[in-house]
Motif scaffolding. Structure first.
Motif, short mmCIF file in Angstrom:
data_model
loop_
_atom_site.label_atom_id
_atom_site.label_comp_id
_atom_site.label_asym_id
_atom_site.label_seq_id
_atom_site.Cartn_x
_atom_site.Cartn_y
_atom_site.Cartn_z
N ARG A 62 -4.40 55.89 -0.48
CA ARG A 62 -5.77 55.97 0.03
C ARG A 62 -5.77 55.91 1.54
NH1 ARG A 62 -6.79 52.53 -4.41
NH2 ARG A 62 -6.75 50.71 -3.02
N GLU A 63 -4.96 55.01 2.09
CA GLU A 63 -4.90 54.89 3.54
C GLU A 63 -4.33 56.18 4.16
OE1 GLU A 63 -5.27 53.40 7.35
OE2 GLU A 63 -6.17 52.82 5.43
N PHE A 64 -3.32 56.73 3.49
CA PHE A 64 -2.74 57.99 3.98
C PHE A 64 -3.79 59.10 4.00
CE2 PHE A 64 -0.79 62.08 3.22
CZ PHE A 64 0.20 62.13 4.19
N LYS A 65 -4.54 59.25 2.90
CA LYS A 65 -5.55 60.30 2.82
C LYS A 65 -6.65 60.08 3.85
CE LYS A 65 -4.88 61.67 -2.00
NZ LYS A 65 -5.51 61.80 -3.34
N ARG A 66 -7.01 58.77 4.05
CA ARG A 66 -8.06 58.49 5.04
C ARG A 66 -7.59 58.92 6.43
NH1 ARG A 66 -9.10 55.26 8.86
NH2 ARG A 66 -7.14 54.14 8.58
N GLN A 67 -6.34 58.55 6.75
CA GLN A 67 -5.82 58.93 8.06
C GLN A 67 -5.70 60.47 8.17
OE1 GLN A 67 -2.13 56.90 8.82
NE2 GLN A 67 -3.00 54.85 8.37
N TYR A 68 -5.29 61.10 7.08
CA TYR A 68 -5.12 62.57 7.10
C TYR A 68 -6.47 63.27 7.29
CZ TYR A 68 -3.81 67.28 5.70
OH TYR A 68 -3.63 68.64 5.69
N CYS A 113 -3.03 75.14 8.09
CA CYS A 113 -3.06 73.66 8.14
C CYS A 113 -1.68 73.07 8.39
CB CYS A 113 -3.63 73.12 6.83
SG CYS A 113 -5.39 73.47 6.63
N ASP A 114 -0.67 73.73 7.91
CA ASP A 114 0.69 73.21 8.09
C ASP A 114 1.01 73.07 9.57
OD1 ASP A 114 3.15 72.31 7.55
OD2 ASP A 114 4.01 74.22 6.92
N ASN A 115 0.70 74.11 10.34
CA ASN A 115 0.95 74.04 11.78
C ASN A 115 -0.11 73.21 12.50
OD1 ASN A 115 3.19 75.69 11.54
ND2 ASN A 115 1.97 77.56 11.75
N LEU A 116 -1.33 73.32 12.00
CA LEU A 116 -2.43 72.63 12.66
C LEU A 116 -2.23 71.11 12.61
CD1 LEU A 116 -5.20 73.21 14.00
CD2 LEU A 116 -6.23 72.84 11.77
N CYS A 117 -1.76 70.59 11.49
CA CYS A 117 -1.57 69.13 11.33
C CYS A 117 -0.11 68.72 11.44
CB CYS A 117 -2.12 68.68 9.98
SG CYS A 117 -3.90 68.96 9.80
N ALA A 118 0.65 69.53 12.13
CA ALA A 118 2.07 69.21 12.27
C ALA A 118 2.28 67.92 13.08
CB ALA A 118 2.79 70.38 12.93
N GLU A 141 2.60 69.83 0.55
CA GLU A 141 1.75 70.26 -0.56
C GLU A 141 0.29 69.98 -0.28
OE1 GLU A 141 3.22 68.48 -4.09
OE2 GLU A 141 5.08 69.65 -4.13
N LEU A 142 0.04 68.87 0.44
CA LEU A 142 -1.34 68.56 0.80
C LEU A 142 -1.89 69.60 1.78
CD1 LEU A 142 -3.78 66.71 0.65
CD2 LEU A 142 -2.76 65.31 2.49
N HIS A 143 -1.04 70.04 2.72
CA HIS A 143 -1.46 71.11 3.64
C HIS A 143 -1.86 72.37 2.87
CE1 HIS A 143 -0.37 68.61 6.87
NE2 HIS A 143 0.93 68.94 6.99
#
Length: 759
Positions: A661-667, A528-533, A462-464
Motif C-alpha cells: 500500500r505504501e509503495f502504491k501510494r508513493q508510486y 510510463c516506464d521511462n517517465l517513472c524511471a 509490470e506496474l508501468h
C-alpha cells in the motif's frame, strides 16, 4: 460537178502558183492540232502537279479518319496513275490517216506524193505486203522498226526499204514503223502519221486489220482506180469500218485520172459517174455525211504525176517538166485541194477524237478532287467549331476548378485547425481526469508484492505496463469513438466536396483515397516506464507518531513537499508524425541527474539537527524535568506505555501488504506529478496525429485534383495543336480547291478554243 466547177474557178495558172500553194505557214490547219496538243499537255502537267500536291496533303491527314476516310484516300491516290496514263497517251497522240484500196491502186504513191519523197515502195503489182506506218523522228535519223524486234534498221532509200521488207517476209497484218526525219516533211513535223496497207483484196481478215490498225485513225482515204469503179471488196471493208467507228472521216481519191486525157470527149461523163457513185456510197450507203459534204470529199487526181512534179521542185526544176498528160495543172491543183481539205478534216477530227475525251476526264478528275476537298473542308470547319467549343468548356472548367480548389483549401485548413484544437482540449481534459483517477487504476494492479529488490523491479515494470495500458484504454474508451467519427465525417465531407471538382471517371478514385478499413485510432504514447524511471520507493518503517512525523505533520504542506527539480521544456509546436512522437520521459528530468538545493531539506530535519547542535538542548531537559515534577511519573508512564503500544502495533502491522500500500501510494504520488508534466505534450501529440490524418487525406484529394488540372492543361495543348492542324488543313483544302477550279476553267477554255468550234 458543182464541186469540180468551184475548184476550177479558183485554180491559179502558172508555175509560180504551184510553188506558192505548197508553202506551209503557221496558219496551216494542222497547227490547230499541234497547238491543242501542246496546250492540253501543259494543262495535264499542271493537273499532274496538282494531284501530287493533293496526294501529299491527303497523306498528311491519313491518320485522322475523322477528316478523311481510307476509301477517300485510296480514291485520290488512284488519280496519280490515271493522270500519268493520260499524259503518256497525250505524248503519243498524233493525227493518223489510213490509206486503203485494192492492190495497185496507188496507195503508196499517194503517200509518197504527200510526203514529197519516195519513201514507200511502189510499182506494178502487189508491192506493199504489210502495213507500213510512216511517222516523224526527232533526231533526223531515218530507220524502221518491225513488230518482232526493237532493233533499228536503217532506211536511206526506197530500194533499201524494199530490200528490208523482203528480207523480213512479214505477214500482211504485221506493222512496220518507218521513222522519217521531221525536217524533211512538214506533215510529219505536225504529228501526222501515215498508214499504208496491202490491198483489201489480198485477205479476208479485214476485221483483224480494223481492230489492229484502224480504231485510232482520224481519217480514212479510199484510193480507187479511176479507170474502173468502186469494187465490192472496197465497199465491204468500209462497211465494216463504219460499224466499228461512228461516222468515220472518209476521203475518196480517184487515182490515175491522167488516163482521162486520152479520151477528153468522155471526161465529164466519166467524172460525173464516178462522183455520183462515190457520193452515194458515202452519203447513202455508209451514211457518214450528207451529200453536199460528200461531194467535197471526192477527188480526181494523179498521184504519180504529183510525186514526179514535187520531185522536180525538190531538184529546183519546174513542176511541169517531163512527160505529163494534158490537164496536169487541174489534177495537180485538185491534189493540193485534197491536201488542204484533208488537213482541215484530220486536224478537227484528231482534236476531237484525241483531246475531247481527255479534256472531259481532266474535268472529271478536277471535279472529283474538288468534291473531296469540299467534304474535307466542311469536316475541318465542323471539327474546328467543335474543338473551339470544347476548348472554351475545358478552359472554363479549369478556371472553375482552380478557383474552387483555392476556396476549399482555405476552408479545409480552417476546419482542420478547429478540429485539432478541439482534439487537443479533449485529450487534455480526459488525461487530467484519468490522472486524478490514477490511484484507482493502481489499486487494480494485483500482482503479488515482495520488497525483495529483484522482485520489486519486476513488479515496477509490470506496474508501468499496467498503468500505461490502463490509461491508454481509458483514453480510447473516452475519446476514440467520437474522434474517429468526427475524423471520418470530416474526411467524407472533404471527399464529397473535392469529388465535385473531379471528372466522372475519377470520382470513384476519390473514394479510394481513404484506404483505412478500420476507424482512425489515436495512439496515446505515455511511456510510463521511462517517465517513472526516477521513482525510488522508501519502504523503511517509520513510526507515524514519532517526533519527526509529528513535526512534519504539523509543519504544513510546504514543509512536506519533496523537491523535484525539472528542467524547463517547451512542447514542440508540431511533430513530424504520430510515430515520431517524443517520449514523455524525455521532458522530465530524473532526480539522480541534479543535486538537491539547500532549501529543499525538510523542516523536521533542520529542527532535529539544530536541536542537537544548539544550546536549546539544555533548556529542553529543564522543561522535561519540570513537567515530570508537575504531572507526575504515573501519567508519564501511562503515556509512555500507550505510546509504546502504538509503536508496537505499527511495527507488528508493517507487513508486505502494508508495504505494498505504501509503495502504491508513493508510486501514485510520483506518477501523478510526472503525468501532469506531459499533459500538454500528449494532447499536442494526439492533435498532431489528427492533423496529420486529415492533412494527408486532403493532400491526396488535392493530388487527384492536380492531376485533373494537369490533364485539362494537356487537353488544352492538344486542342490547340488540333486547331492548328485543322486550320492548316482548311487552308490547304481551300488552296487546292481553288486550284481545281482553275484547272477546270483552263479545260473549259481549251474546249471553247479547240472543241466547241468543231460542233
Amino acid at each position: 460537178m458543182a464541186a469540180y466547177i468551184n475548184r476550177t474557178m479558183s485554180m491559179i495558172a502558172g508555175e509560180n502558183q504551184f510553188r506558192t500553194n505548197d508553202i506551209r505557214t503557221e496558219n496551216s490547219p494542222l497547227q490547230i492540232f499541234v497547238k491543242a496538243k501542246k496546250k492540253i499537255n501543259d494543262i495535264f502537267l499542271e493537273i499532274d502537279d496538282y494531284v501530287d500536291d493533293t496526294v501529299r496533303f491527303i497523306g498528311s491527314l491519313r491518320d485522322d479518319h475523322n477528316i478523311i476516310s481510307p476509301p477517300e484516300v485510296k480514291k485520290v491516290e488512284s488519280y496519280t496513275d490515271k493522270v500519268q496514263g493520260i499524259r503518256d497517251v497525250l505524248k503519243r497522240d498524233h493525227m493518223k490517216v489510213a490509206f486503203f484500196g485494192r492492190t495497185s491502186n496507188g496507195k503508196s504513191t499517194v503517200i509518197n506524193a504527200m510526203l514529197r519523197d519516195k519513201i514507200l515502195p511502189s510499182g506494178i503489182g502487189h508491192t506493199t505486203n504489210c502495213f507500213l506506218q510512216v511517222e516523224g523522228s526527232e533526231g533526223g535519223e531515218a530507220y524502221l522498226v518491225t513488230e518482232a524486234s526493237d532493233a533499228k534498221q536503217p532506211v536511206q532509200s526506197v530500194g533499201q526499204l524494199g530490200h528490208a521488207l523482203c528480207k523480213e517476209k512479214l505477214c500482211e497484218s504485221n506493222l512496220v514503223r518507218i521513222f522519217w526525219p521531221k525536217d524533211k516533211c512538214l506533215l510529219l513535223r505536225d504529228d501526222v502519221v501515215f498508214v499504208d496497207s496491202p490491198g483489201v483484196d489480198v485477205t479476208p481478215n479485214l476485221d483483224d486489220w480494223i481492230d489492229k490498225h484502224c480504231l485510232d485513225a482520224d481519217v480514212f482515204v479510199l484510193v480507187a482506180n479511176a479507170e474502173s469503179t468502186l469494187m465490192i471488196a472496197e465497199k465491204n471493208f468500209f462497211h465494216k469500218v463504219s460499224t466499228k467507228l461512228s461516222k468515220p472521216n472518209i476521203f475518196i481519191l480517184n487515182n490515175r485520172w491522167d488516163a482521162s486525157a486520152s479520151e477528153p470527149e468522155f471526161l465529164d461523163e466519166v467524172r460525173a459517174q464516178h462522183q455520183e457513185r462515190a457520193v452515194d456510197f458515202l452519203a447513202k450507203e455508209l451514211k457518214v455525211c450528207n451529200p453536199k459534204d460528200a461531194e467535197e470529199r471526192v477527188f480526181f487526181i494523179s498521184a504519180k504525176e504529183t510525186l514526179q512534179a514535187r520531185l522536180q521542185e525538190a531538184r529546183g526544176q519546174p513542176a511541169h517538166n517531163g512527160a505529163l498528160a494534158e490537164g496536169f495543172q487541174n489534177r495537180y491543183f485538185e491534189f493540193q485541194d485534197f491536201e488542204r481539205k484533208f488537213e482541215e478534216c484530220i486536224s478537227k477530227s484528231a482534236v476531237k477524237t484525241k483531246f475531247e475525251q481527255h479534256s472531259q476526264r481532266g474535268k472529271h478528275i478536277a471535279t472529283e478532287i474538288r468534291q473531296t476537298l469540299d467534304e474535307i473542308l466542311e469536316r475541318t470547319q465542323k471539327m474546328k467549331s467543335e474543338q473551339v467549343n470544347v476548348k472554351k468548356e475545358v478552359h472554363d472548367k479549369l478556371n472553375f476548378t482552380e478557383q474552387q480548389l483555392m476556396i476549399l483549401t482555405q476552408e479545409m485548413k480552417d476546419k482542420i485547425h478547429r478540429m485539432v484544437e478541439d482534439v487537443e482540449q479533449r485529450v487534455s481534459k480526459a488525461l487530467n481526469e484519468e490522472i486524478r483517477r490514477l490511484a484507482v487504476l493502481v489499486d487494480e494492479f494485483s500482482v503479488p508484492f515482495h520488497p525483495e529488490p529483484l522482485v520489486l523491479n519486476v513488479y515496477k515494470r509490470e506496474l508501468h505496463v499496467h498503468v500505461e495500458n490502463g490509461l491508454g484504454s481509458n483514453l480510447r474508451a473516452r475519446l476514440s469513438t467520437a474522434l474517429a467519427l468526427n475524423i471520418e465525417n470530416s474526411q467524407r465531407e472533404m471527399t464529397e466536396r473535392m469529388s465535385c471538382l473531379l471528372p466522372e471517371n475519377k470520382r470513384q478514385m476519390s473514394l479510394n483515397v481513404m484506404p483505412r478499413r478500420e476507424p482512425f485510432e489515436i495512439l496515446y504514447r505515455l511511456n510510463c516506464d521511462n517517465l517513472c524511471a526516477d521513482f525510488h520507493e522508501d519502504l523503511e518503517f517509520r513510526f507515524s507518531w514519532g517526533i519527526t512525523a509529528l513535526i512534519n505533520r504539523f509543519a504544513g504542506k510546504q514543509s512536506q513537499r519533496l523537491a523535484i527539480t525539472n528542467l524547463p521544456q517547451e512542447i514542440p509546436q508540431s511533430l513530424v508524425s504520430p510515430a515520431d512522437s517524443i517520449d514523455s520521459s524525455k521532458f522530465v528530468s530524473t532526480a539522480n541527474c541534479f543535486a538537491p538545493r539547500q532549501d529543499d531539506w525538510s523542516l523536521a530535519t533542520r529542527v532535529a539537527i539544530a536541536s542537537i547542535t544548539s544550546q536549546g538542548t539544555m533548556g529542553g531537559l529543564i522543561v522535561a524535568g519540570f513537567m515530570l515534577k508537575t504531572v507526575g511519573w504515573r501519567l508519564i508512564a501511562v503515556t509512555g506505555a500507550i505510546y509504546g503500544a502504538l509503536y508496537m502495533y505499527e511495527r507488528l502491522t508493517w507487513t508486505n501488504k502494508a508495504k505494498e500500500r505504501e509503495f502504491k501510494r508513493q508510486y501514485v504520488s510520483h506518477a501523478t506529478k510526472k503525468l501532469k508534466l506531459i499533459v500538454d505534450l500528449t494532447s499536442a501529440n494526439c492533435s498532431h496525429q489528427v492533423q496529420q490524418e486529415l492533412s494527408s487525406t486532403f493532400a491526396r484529394l488535392c493530388h487527384l485534383v492536380d492531376e485533373t488540372t494537369s490533364e485539362m492543361d494537356s487537353e488544352l495543348k492538344t486542342i490547340a495543336t488540333t486547331l492548328r492542324t485543322l486550320e492548316e488543313a482548311a487552308t490547304n483544302a481551300k488552296v487546292l480547291r481553288n486550284k481545281a477550279n482553275y484547272l477546270a476553267n483552263e479545260l473549259d477554255l481549251f474546249d471553247a478554243a479547240y472543241l466547241k468550234s468543231l460542233h
